[in-house]
Design a protein around this motif. Structure first.
Motif, PDB file in Angstrom:
ATOM      1  N   LEU A   1       0.884  -1.282   0.005  1.00  0.00           N
ATOM      2  CA  LEU A   1      -0.101   0.072  -0.212  1.00  0.00           C
ATOM      3  C   LEU A   1       0.921   1.345  -0.094  1.00  0.00           C
ATOM      4  O   LEU A   1       1.973   1.213   0.407  1.00  0.00           O
ATOM      5  CB  LEU A   1      -0.957   0.193   1.185  1.00  0.00           C
ATOM      6  N   GLY A   2       0.355   2.397  -0.389  1.00  0.00           N
ATOM      7  CA  GLY A   2       0.962   3.689  -0.215  1.00  0.00           C
ATOM      8  C   GLY A   2       1.768   3.827  -1.610  1.00  0.00           C
ATOM      9  O   GLY A   2       3.024   4.876  -1.347  1.00  0.00           O
ATOM     10  N   SER A   3       1.946   2.833  -2.440  1.00  0.00           N
ATOM     11  CA  SER A   3       3.128   3.050  -3.419  1.00  0.00           C
ATOM     12  C   SER A   3       2.421   3.737  -4.885  1.00  0.00           C
ATOM     13  O   SER A   3       1.558   3.483  -5.126  1.00  0.00           O
ATOM     14  CB  SER A   3       3.836   1.730  -3.696  1.00  0.00           C
ATOM     15  N   ARG A   4       3.325   4.412  -5.295  1.00  0.00           N
ATOM     16  CA  ARG A   4       3.044   5.153  -6.944  1.00  0.00           C
ATOM     17  C   ARG A   4       3.243   3.926  -8.018  1.00  0.00           C
ATOM     18  O   ARG A   4       4.376   3.503  -7.724  1.00  0.00           O
ATOM     19  CB  ARG A   4       3.727   6.352  -7.093  1.00  0.00           C
ATOM     20  N   PRO A   5       2.607   3.753  -8.725  1.00  0.00           N
ATOM     21  CA  PRO A   5       3.027   2.776  -9.850  1.00  0.00           C
ATOM     22  C   PRO A   5       4.053   3.229 -10.673  1.00  0.00           C
ATOM     23  O   PRO A   5       4.331   4.741 -10.842  1.00  0.00           O
ATOM     24  CB  PRO A   5       1.686   2.603 -10.717  1.00  0.00           C
TER      25      PRO A   5
ATOM     26  N   ALA B   1       7.438   6.260   3.624  1.00  0.00           N
ATOM     27  CA  ALA B   1       7.117   4.835   4.069  1.00  0.00           C
ATOM     28  C   ALA B   1       6.239   4.183   3.017  1.00  0.00           C
ATOM     29  O   ALA B   1       5.279   4.831   2.264  1.00  0.00           O
ATOM     30  CB  ALA B   1       6.412   4.823   5.270  1.00  0.00           C
ATOM     31  N   PHE B   2       6.354   2.847   2.968  1.00  0.00           N
ATOM     32  CA  PHE B   2       5.257   2.034   2.142  1.00  0.00           C
ATOM     33  C   PHE B   2       4.780   0.959   3.192  1.00  0.00           C
ATOM     34  O   PHE B   2       5.632   0.498   4.097  1.00  0.00           O
ATOM     35  CB  PHE B   2       6.082   1.173   0.942  1.00  0.00           C
ATOM     36  N   THR B   3       3.739   0.638   3.336  1.00  0.00           N
ATOM     37  CA  THR B   3       3.006  -0.212   4.037  1.00  0.00           C
ATOM     38  C   THR B   3       2.457  -1.699   3.402  1.00  0.00           C
ATOM     39  O   THR B   3       2.039  -1.505   2.420  1.00  0.00           O
ATOM     40  CB  THR B   3       1.625   0.285   4.653  1.00  0.00           C
ATOM     41  N   ILE B   4       2.732  -2.826   4.078  1.00  0.00           N
ATOM     42  CA  ILE B   4       2.269  -3.916   3.537  1.00  0.00           C
ATOM     43  C   ILE B   4       1.148  -4.441   4.479  1.00  0.00           C
ATOM     44  O   ILE B   4       1.573  -4.636   5.719  1.00  0.00           O
ATOM     45  CB  ILE B   4       3.715  -4.976   3.949  1.00  0.00           C
ATOM     46  N   GLN B   5       0.129  -4.660   3.711  1.00  0.00           N
ATOM     47  CA  GLN B   5      -1.039  -5.268   4.613  1.00  0.00           C
ATOM     48  C   GLN B   5      -0.972  -6.570   4.414  1.00  0.00           C
ATOM     49  O   GLN B   5      -1.260  -7.144   3.470  1.00  0.00           O
ATOM     50  CB  GLN B   5      -2.348  -4.739   3.800  1.00  0.00           C
ATOM     51  N   VAL B   6      -1.022  -7.544   5.490  1.00  0.00           N
ATOM     52  CA  VAL B   6      -1.041  -8.817   5.610  1.00  0.00           C
ATOM     53  C   VAL B   6      -2.589  -8.993   6.025  1.00  0.00           C
ATOM     54  O   VAL B   6      -3.121  -8.762   6.968  1.00  0.00           O
ATOM     55  CB  VAL B   6      -0.285  -9.315   6.825  1.00  0.00           C
ATOM     56  N   LEU B   7      -3.074 -10.220   5.185  1.00  0.00           N
ATOM     57  CA  LEU B   7      -4.566 -10.569   5.259  1.00  0.00           C
ATOM     58  C   LEU B   7      -4.678 -12.093   5.348  1.00  0.00           C
ATOM     59  O   LEU B   7      -3.751 -12.844   5.054  1.00  0.00           O
ATOM     60  CB  LEU B   7      -5.296 -10.238   3.881  1.00  0.00           C
ATOM     61  N   SER B   8      -5.787 -12.363   6.166  1.00  0.00           N
ATOM     62  CA  SER B   8      -5.805 -13.892   6.317  1.00  0.00           C
ATOM     63  C   SER B   8      -7.102 -14.246   5.228  1.00  0.00           C
ATOM     64  O   SER B   8      -8.169 -13.498   4.999  1.00  0.00           O
ATOM     65  CB  SER B   8      -6.726 -14.137   7.674  1.00  0.00           C
ATOM     66  N   VAL B   9      -6.848 -15.521   4.710  1.00  0.00           N
ATOM     67  CA  VAL B   9      -7.816 -15.876   3.873  1.00  0.00           C
ATOM     68  C   VAL B   9      -8.341 -17.480   4.196  1.00  0.00           C
ATOM     69  O   VAL B   9      -7.583 -18.263   4.728  1.00  0.00           O
ATOM     70  CB  VAL B   9      -7.121 -16.221   2.443  1.00  0.00           C
ATOM     71  N   GLY B  10      -9.685 -17.326   4.231  1.00  0.00           N
ATOM     72  CA  GLY B  10     -10.342 -18.777   4.696  1.00  0.00           C
ATOM     73  C   GLY B  10     -10.344 -19.202   5.908  1.00  0.00           C
ATOM     74  O   GLY B  10     -10.476 -18.262   6.714  1.00  0.00           O
ATOM     75  N   ASP B  11      -9.841 -20.448   6.234  1.00  0.00           N
ATOM     76  CA  ASP B  11      -9.592 -20.776   7.688  1.00  0.00           C
ATOM     77  C   ASP B  11      -8.549 -20.484   8.122  1.00  0.00           C
ATOM     78  O   ASP B  11      -8.051 -21.141   9.378  1.00  0.00           O
ATOM     79  CB  ASP B  11      -9.970 -22.239   7.485  1.00  0.00           C
ATOM     80  N   GLN B  12      -7.569 -19.832   7.679  1.00  0.00           N
ATOM     81  CA  GLN B  12      -6.289 -19.130   8.250  1.00  0.00           C
ATOM     82  C   GLN B  12      -6.441 -18.693   9.515  1.00  0.00           C
ATOM     83  O   GLN B  12      -7.165 -17.868   9.743  1.00  0.00           O
ATOM     84  CB  GLN B  12      -5.369 -18.511   7.392  1.00  0.00           C
ATOM     85  N   SER B  13      -5.505 -18.897  10.809  1.00  0.00           N
ATOM     86  CA  SER B  13      -5.603 -18.470  12.098  1.00  0.00           C
ATOM     87  C   SER B  13      -4.880 -16.991  11.935  1.00  0.00           C
ATOM     88  O   SER B  13      -3.848 -16.932  11.671  1.00  0.00           O
ATOM     89  CB  SER B  13      -4.733 -19.548  12.781  1.00  0.00           C
ATOM     90  N   GLU B  14      -5.723 -16.114  12.565  1.00  0.00           N
ATOM     91  CA  GLU B  14      -5.467 -14.702  12.743  1.00  0.00           C
ATOM     92  C   GLU B  14      -4.141 -14.591  13.529  1.00  0.00           C
ATOM     93  O   GLU B  14      -3.187 -13.844  13.534  1.00  0.00           O
ATOM     94  CB  GLU B  14      -6.419 -13.873  13.087  1.00  0.00           C
TER      95      GLU B  14
END
Length: 323
Positions: A181-185, A284-297
């Protein structure tokens, strides 16, 4: 004692006279509760099943108006009579277009999505610079961690470090999705002055055609041999400013060649947008980590924190990492 509560008091009386059974029941309840605590999936909020379908289509170099006319209108017209569609919402932006479809309650979202995909794939009048449309169901994803990569280095260097961190996070066990996130192409701009065109007796259309032809990956069929079919493909796609500099624009009658770098100013930089991100006053650049399906948060969060703690030691001077 009321007759309505007779069974209740009788049950208490039975357990009072059968202490072993009471203790056994208590142990079963405790073991079952402990097992549930250890195995139950822990979430910050329950997953949400959506009834939305998204069609995304890149249209390289196009303005929002061109995207609307060349992509969005055609997709809308091709799917508007599909049974089960409640609403169609389209968004055109520079370089791509998105169509979001809401499916009515009572209809199978997957069946409607398959019909939409068939209709969109059957459209043969999309402009030349469009890429293959992506049809997917909108799924709920839960944000787990935000990892910031920041420092006093130039934007390109910082973005490359952020991409490296993002790739390493996705490679960690139990993690499959992380977004930058937060990055210009990246953007390559090619500027040709009117005076230069007059000097070389060229038109802007001629230069654009040369760039289009000189930056292209093109399949050329196959060659049959005793060992099998050999696929033939030209690999000429330009990706960097240096690649574009060497594109041939014209070959003169005397054999001399005019390259793009001879007539144009080529800038390999970032798109001019109002997007920016800072952390502790630094770029800064931000990396957003996501959970998908049944993954444990909880497991994902701990894995990311452990990674950040170990990665901080090896980060170069001037670049920091925080979660």
């Amino acid at each position: 004692m009321s007759s309505g509560n007779g069974w209740y008091y009788a049950l208490i009386d039975w357990f009072a006279r059968n202490a072993v059974a009471a203790n056994l029941l208590m142990i079963i309840l405790l073991v079952g509760g402990l097992y549930s605590v250890m195995t139950i999936k822990k979430e910050s909020q329950p997953p949400i099943e959506t009834n939305y379908i998204t069609v995304n289509m890149p249209f390289l170099g196009a303005s929002p108006e061109d995207v609307e006319e060349g992509v969005l209108v055609k997709i809308e017209e091709s799917i508007q009579d599909i049974e089960g569609i409640q609403e169609i919402m389209s968004t055109g932006r520079r370089g791509s277009g998105t169509v979001q479809i809401e499916v009515s309650a009572g209809y199978d979202v997957l069946e409607v999505m398959n019909e939409i995909k068939n209709r969109v794939d059957a459209i043969s009048t999309f402009p030349d610079n469009t890429e293959k449309p992506i049809v997917a169901r909108t799924r709920f994803q839960q944000q787990i961690n935000l990892v910031s990569v920041y420092g006093d280095v130039d934007e390109r260097t910082l973005k490359e470090y952020a991409k490296q961190v993002r790739n390493e996070i996705v490679a960690l066990p139990g993690i499959t999705r992380a977004e930058l996130l937060g990055s210009r192409p990246y953007e390559i701009s090619i500027e040709v002055s009117e005076f230069t065109l007059e000097e070389y007796d060229m038109s802007l259309a001629e230069v654009a055609l040369a760039i289009r032809r000189g930056s292209l990956d093109l399949p050329a069929g196959s060659i049959r041999s005793d060992a099998g079919d050999i696929q033939v493909r030209t690999k000429g796609q330009a990706y960097t400013g240096l690649d574009f500099e060497d594109i041939l624009v014209r070959t003169n009658p005397d054999g001399s060649r005019v390259l793009l770098k001879d007539i144009a100013t080529i800038k390999d930089d970032f798109a001019e947008t109002g997007r920016f991100s800072e952390f502790n006053g630094k770029q800064a650049f931000t990396i957003q980590v996501l959970s998908v399906g049944d993954q444990s948060e909880l497991e994902i969060s701990q894995t990311v924190r452990d990674y950040v703690a170990s990665k901080q030691v090896s980060m170069p001077s001037g670049v920091g990492l925080s979660a």
